[in-house]
Design an enzyme around this catalytic site. Sequence first.
Site, mmCIF file in Angstrom:
data_model
loop_
_atom_site.group_PDB
_atom_site.id
_atom_site.type_symbol
_atom_site.label_atom_id
_atom_site.label_comp_id
_atom_site.label_asym_id
_atom_site.label_seq_id
_atom_site.Cartn_x
_atom_site.Cartn_y
_atom_site.Cartn_z
ATOM 1 C CB CYS A 1 -7.371 2.843 4.103
ATOM 2 S SG CYS A 1 -7.808 2.258 5.501
ATOM 3 C CG ASN B 1 -9.097 -2.351 2.925
ATOM 4 O OD1 ASN B 1 -8.558 -3.313 2.966
ATOM 5 N ND2 ASN B 1 -8.767 -1.303 3.507
ATOM 6 C CD GLU B 2 -9.039 -2.343 7.753
ATOM 7 O OE1 GLU B 2 -9.321 -1.128 8.127
ATOM 8 O OE2 GLU B 2 -8.220 -2.976 8.126
ATOM 9 C CD GLU C 1 -2.907 1.168 2.133
ATOM 10 O OE1 GLU C 1 -2.853 0.502 3.400
ATOM 11 O OE2 GLU C 1 -3.597 2.037 2.181
HETATM 12 O O1 AHR Z 1 -2.154 -1.170 6.792
HETATM 13 C C1 AHR Z 1 -2.426 -0.050 7.064
HETATM 14 C C2 AHR Z 1 -3.858 0.162 6.913
HETATM 15 O O2 AHR Z 1 -4.570 -0.466 7.905
HETATM 16 C C3 AHR Z 1 -4.820 -0.262 5.860
HETATM 17 O O3 AHR Z 1 -4.633 0.775 4.966
HETATM 18 C C4 AHR Z 1 -5.925 -0.896 6.165
HETATM 19 O O4 AHR Z 1 -6.557 -1.673 5.491
HETATM 20 C C5 AHR Z 1 -5.775 -1.220 7.669
HETATM 21 O O5 AHR Z 1 -6.618 -0.432 8.450
#
Ligand code: AHR
Length: 679
Positions: free
Chosen positions: A243, A380-381, A44
């Site tokens: 994220c 994602n989340e 990321e």
């Molecule tokens: O790894 C950092 C963040 O942690 C990521 O963007 C997210 O998916 C999680 O909350």
Amino acid sequence: MKKVLTLTLAAALATTALADHVFDINVSKKGAPIQNTMYGIFFEDINYAADGGLYAEMVKNRSFEFPQALMGWNSFGNVEVRNDGPFDKNPHYVRLGYAGHAHKHTGLENTGFFGISVKEGATYRFSVWARCPQGGTSVLNVQLVDPDSMGETQEVASCNVTIEGTQWKKYTGQIKVRKSQQDLLLRIFLRNVRGQRLAVTDIEHVSLFPTDTWKGRENGMRKDLAQALADLKPGVFRFPGGCIVEGTDLQTRYQWKNSVGPVENRPLNENRWHYTFGHRLYPDYFQSYGLGFFEYFQLCEDFGCEALPVISCGLACQFQNSIRDEKKVHVAVEDLDPYIQDALDLIEFANGDTTTTWGKLRAEMGHPAPFNMHYLGVGNEQWDEKDNPAFTVRLKRFMEVLSEKHPEIKYIGTTGPDSEGWKFDLLQPKMKELGVDLYDEHFYRNEEWFLGKAKDRDGNPINCGALRYDSYDRKGPKVFAGEYACHGKGKKWNHFETSLYEAAFMTGFERNADIVHMCTYAPLFAHVKGWQWRPDMIWYDNTEMFKTVSYYVQQLYGLYKGSNVLQCSMEKKPIAGQDGQDGLFATACWDEKEKAVILKVANVSNSEQSIDLKWSGKSKDIKAGYSSIKVITLSSPRMDDENSLDNPRKIMPKAEYLNKDTQEISIPAKSFQVYVFKR
Ligand code: AHR
């Protein structure tokens, strides 16, 4: 070694129980296959992982597209920012004009990412798009300068680039550097040539790369960082996050289509990590998309691993956008088609033949052959609210279309941001109903959680630690532990202790390889001067890097992955730090290629533990009796110690060979060991 390891079956049976413990490794049956995707990487663009990190571009704001067009630049003389440039998605450029006097100068200086650093003997490729809009010729003097130099000149190295003609063209120059230096500036100015009228010059997409990138690619990656990834032998590569997939708002979500095609025309995106944590603001953190989806698929191919792209499901970050504002901030379910189309087009970009729109673009970018993508994550989340199935209602739409049009792809849903609790409990069963192939689980948890001792607020044990997956539904989706790391209570750094607990916890992944098909530690990268989140796996400044102990844990699992689980128990119980197991965690597997039994053991206790190995069962393939025993040990005298740029090799795995007649092993206190018993 206090006693001797019993290697033959006969000898094993004769072993007297003098050791602290007996591990029973049953060789009669090769258990679940361990997937090639088992140990992977999660990328990321957080902590300056892409721009300023893996992506080797050294110029910040190279296209003058930051909201403050000259952020990252010092300008002097007659400089004007204009916005009718040659690249429609990046329209800004800079006009350099006569400074008003023959002894005055017009130009720019780029401050790079936390300064510009160069390496002894290295060559750097400068490039710029330019023109002389009113005709004539100009010379750009391109210098690497040390503004703090006490020497006669600030110039470290330079090249001249002659610009001519009224049409935009790409110009390049090479800058060779003699010695390593940090905190330089890239200074570009119009050179005054005696007796010549200085031509007005427009410049755009100003770029500087080392020529020695990973695989020598022009739009390349930093070689040392890419090599560190390759050395993990990853089986799967998740990209682009995190994220970042969702965006703080939908406008800033990661849009893969913006990350492909000529780099000059990839539009800038905000990087949410520039402001997500108010206590660590990085106002100059944007995404140039120079490391985009083409470069990502190329890296997967380089590493020989599966690609696992993740796309937006139409929900902006749910932490930052309440579902109560659904209509304003998220995409309505009935308007999801363009998002689903993005997913279909991504599959076409990766796998479509060259007559398709997106397959053609892939070919034009230099890769006519398909990338053979097999996995796709949606969201994602994300989570469902108790009164609003915000995520699953959207995922369902994706699944209906995608699984019909591309049944060959494996789809990945999510169990939300938490490893337990109401969001998890609500979501996990729905993933099975929706028929996703895998679900993505995230857990950044403390020491107790990783050791299986965590309790909820009411004091009830929660399903954590190395036994977590022993109780999972065998008929549901497979598990992708997509983000995890042990975060020490009050200790947010990459110290040995938390990495040891990760190693202990991961024995549970391997033991449950029938349902755990992938895991990726997170986050992957962090710039020492630009991090928002820690711990992270690999740290660096502009020229050097170091690998954390967590890196080595991941690497040991990746290198000694094995092909099939073997049953390994202590008094018939999984070895998972349970009561009476004295802080031991272990798992065993068979490696078909190497014809070896691999035993991974973590000892989180304060005492050395001696182990008799009992090889039970008979096997045609897995015969007892070995020609060599290799043991690799990861340990540290102090639990709080960590590697650093100053001391990158402080804690590293150490390999040794044991006498093949050794009959007993001892696991040092607070250590992680991998034993390879080779026939
Ligand atoms: O790894 C950092 C963040 O942690 C990521 O963007 C997210 O998916 C999680 O909350």
